[in-house]
Motif scaffolding. Sequence first.
Motif, PDB file in Angstrom:
ATOM      1  N   LYS A 202      26.919  -3.718   4.641  1.00 46.64           N
ATOM      2  CA  LYS A 202      26.839  -4.680   5.741  1.00 46.64           C
ATOM      3  C   LYS A 202      25.520  -4.574   6.497  1.00 46.64           C
ATOM      4  CE  LYS A 202      30.749  -3.331   7.620  1.00 46.64           C
ATOM      5  NZ  LYS A 202      31.241  -2.428   6.583  1.00 46.64           N
ATOM      6  N   GLU A 203      24.696  -3.623   6.099  1.00 47.40           N
ATOM      7  CA  GLU A 203      23.368  -3.521   6.699  1.00 47.40           C
ATOM      8  C   GLU A 203      22.478  -4.632   6.154  1.00 47.40           C
ATOM      9  OE1 GLU A 203      22.625  -1.715   9.093  1.00 47.40           O
ATOM     10  OE2 GLU A 203      23.387   0.333   8.947  1.00 47.40           O
ATOM     11  N   ARG A 204      21.350  -4.831   6.808  1.00 47.22           N
ATOM     12  CA  ARG A 204      20.419  -5.882   6.403  1.00 47.22           C
ATOM     13  C   ARG A 204      19.341  -5.313   5.487  1.00 47.22           C
ATOM     14  NH1 ARG A 204      18.802  -6.743  12.401  1.00 47.22           N
ATOM     15  NH2 ARG A 204      18.785  -4.496  12.099  1.00 47.22           N
TER      16      ARG A 204
ATOM     17  N   ASP B  65      17.033  -3.007   7.145  1.00 48.66           N
ATOM     18  CA  ASP B  65      17.518  -1.633   7.312  1.00 48.66           C
ATOM     19  C   ASP B  65      17.236  -0.812   6.060  1.00 48.66           C
ATOM     20  OD1 ASP B  65      18.713  -1.981   9.946  1.00 48.66           O
ATOM     21  OD2 ASP B  65      20.221  -3.199   8.949  1.00 48.66           O
TER      22      ASP B  65
ATOM     23  N   HIS C 214      15.769  -9.464  14.932  1.00 47.05           N
ATOM     24  CA  HIS C 214      16.890 -10.346  15.264  1.00 47.05           C
ATOM     25  C   HIS C 214      16.606 -11.811  14.920  1.00 47.05           C
ATOM     26  CE1 HIS C 214      18.084  -6.801  17.610  1.00 47.05           C
ATOM     27  NE2 HIS C 214      19.299  -7.288  17.546  1.00 47.05           N
TER      28      HIS C 214
ATOM     29  N   ARG D  26      12.781 -15.413   2.857  1.00 43.02           N
ATOM     30  CA  ARG D  26      13.808 -15.155   3.862  1.00 43.02           C
ATOM     31  C   ARG D  26      13.270 -14.160   4.880  1.00 43.02           C
ATOM     32  NH1 ARG D  26      19.330 -14.445   0.240  1.00 43.02           N
ATOM     33  NH2 ARG D  26      18.628 -15.514  -1.617  1.00 43.02           N
TER      34      ARG D  26
ATOM     35  N   CYS E 212      15.502  -9.349   8.220  1.00 50.54           N
ATOM     36  CA  CYS E 212      16.452  -8.943   9.249  1.00 50.54           C
ATOM     37  C   CYS E 212      17.694  -9.822   9.294  1.00 50.54           C
ATOM     38  CB  CYS E 212      15.777  -8.933  10.619  1.00 50.54           C
ATOM     39  SG  CYS E 212      15.195 -10.557  11.156  1.00 50.54           S
ATOM     40  N   LYS E 213      17.729 -10.888   8.510  1.00 51.70           N
ATOM     41  CA  LYS E 213      18.889 -11.783   8.526  1.00 51.70           C
ATOM     42  C   LYS E 213      19.699 -11.747   7.239  1.00 51.70           C
ATOM     43  CE  LYS E 213      18.957 -15.678  10.608  1.00 51.70           C
ATOM     44  NZ  LYS E 213      18.764 -17.081  11.014  1.00 51.70           N
ATOM     45  N   VAL E 214      19.187 -11.072   6.214  1.00 46.94           N
ATOM     46  CA  VAL E 214      19.874 -11.047   4.917  1.00 46.94           C
ATOM     47  C   VAL E 214      20.696  -9.776   4.797  1.00 46.94           C
ATOM     48  CG1 VAL E 214      19.590 -11.124   2.429  1.00 46.94           C
ATOM     49  CG2 VAL E 214      17.999 -12.388   3.887  1.00 46.94           C
ATOM     50  N   LEU E 215      22.011  -9.908   4.620  1.00 47.22           N
ATOM     51  CA  LEU E 215      22.886  -8.760   4.435  1.00 47.22           C
ATOM     52  C   LEU E 215      22.842  -8.298   2.981  1.00 47.22           C
ATOM     53  CD1 LEU E 215      26.047  -9.811   6.504  1.00 47.22           C
ATOM     54  CD2 LEU E 215      24.060  -8.485   7.241  1.00 47.22           C
TER      55      LEU E 215
ATOM     56  N   ASP F 281      25.439  -9.560   0.500  1.00 49.50           N
ATOM     57  CA  ASP F 281      25.368 -10.955   0.072  1.00 49.50           C
ATOM     58  C   ASP F 281      24.458 -11.172  -1.135  1.00 49.50           C
ATOM     59  OD1 ASP F 281      27.098 -11.710   2.087  1.00 49.50           O
ATOM     60  OD2 ASP F 281      25.499 -12.227   3.498  1.00 49.50           O
TER      61      ASP F 281
END
Length: 257
Positions: free
Chosen positions: A47-49, A52, A73, A88, A91-94, A97
């Motif tokens: 669930k981290e980006r 991370d 963010h 992309r 910081c917004k891509v998990l 996913d």
Amino acid sequence: MATPTLEKQPAADTGHLVTVTFRIRRFDPERSADAYWQDFELRIDPKERVLDGLHQIKWENDGSLTFRRSCAHGICGSDAMRINGKNRLACKVLIKDIADVKDGVGTKPVVIEAMKGMTVLKDLIVDMDPFFQAYRDMMPFLITSGNEPTRERRQSPRDRERFDDTTKCILCAACTSSCPVFWNDGQYFGPAAIVNAHRFIFDSRDEGGEQRLEILNDRDGVWRCRTIFNCTDACPRGIQVTKAIQEVKQALITRRF
């Protein structure tokens, strides 16, 4: 006096972590003129980006890994990069996913490289100077005539709505570096510059619309757009970039804006 003792802390629960491979295109001009791919295997919360994961690599595996980031963010636009073939914000891509995690293992690598169409300075950092020069060429500020006002310039909600979408741009360059026309000719102003011109051309308080339209009527201007929609797909803010470009084209033809 008795010596104080520290209570033993329970071991951190790592059962939720998964194994994921980060495949990063590296480039260091001080070492070699050639880029190369390097794999890093991480134990990380799915669930981290992606950002991370890059931090973990830099802090724990290889401190030489170089990339831009700031707010983390989705507001500053600093960490735009190409992730699994698409522009992309990291910081917004998990991770969950895109890594296709099964039984605690990511079955697909997270492939990361610098954005296309721009000179790579090191690893994931590209030269943004030409991009920002195109932005400055659009005169991204309010142009008015007459005396300095003694109160704010008022605007109706309807007039504000006319250019509301294009105020969302964070200058990440994801749209511009996804454009095939820009890849082939870096002289093209690019979608982001046109979006920011749109923001002022259609502002009812501004008087510099004609100047901006003349700049965009140049051979490297708005007519280079081929309506491919890559820019709209790449925008992390959901701006209808292609629509804005078409509206600027229409304003050039009709001189109504």
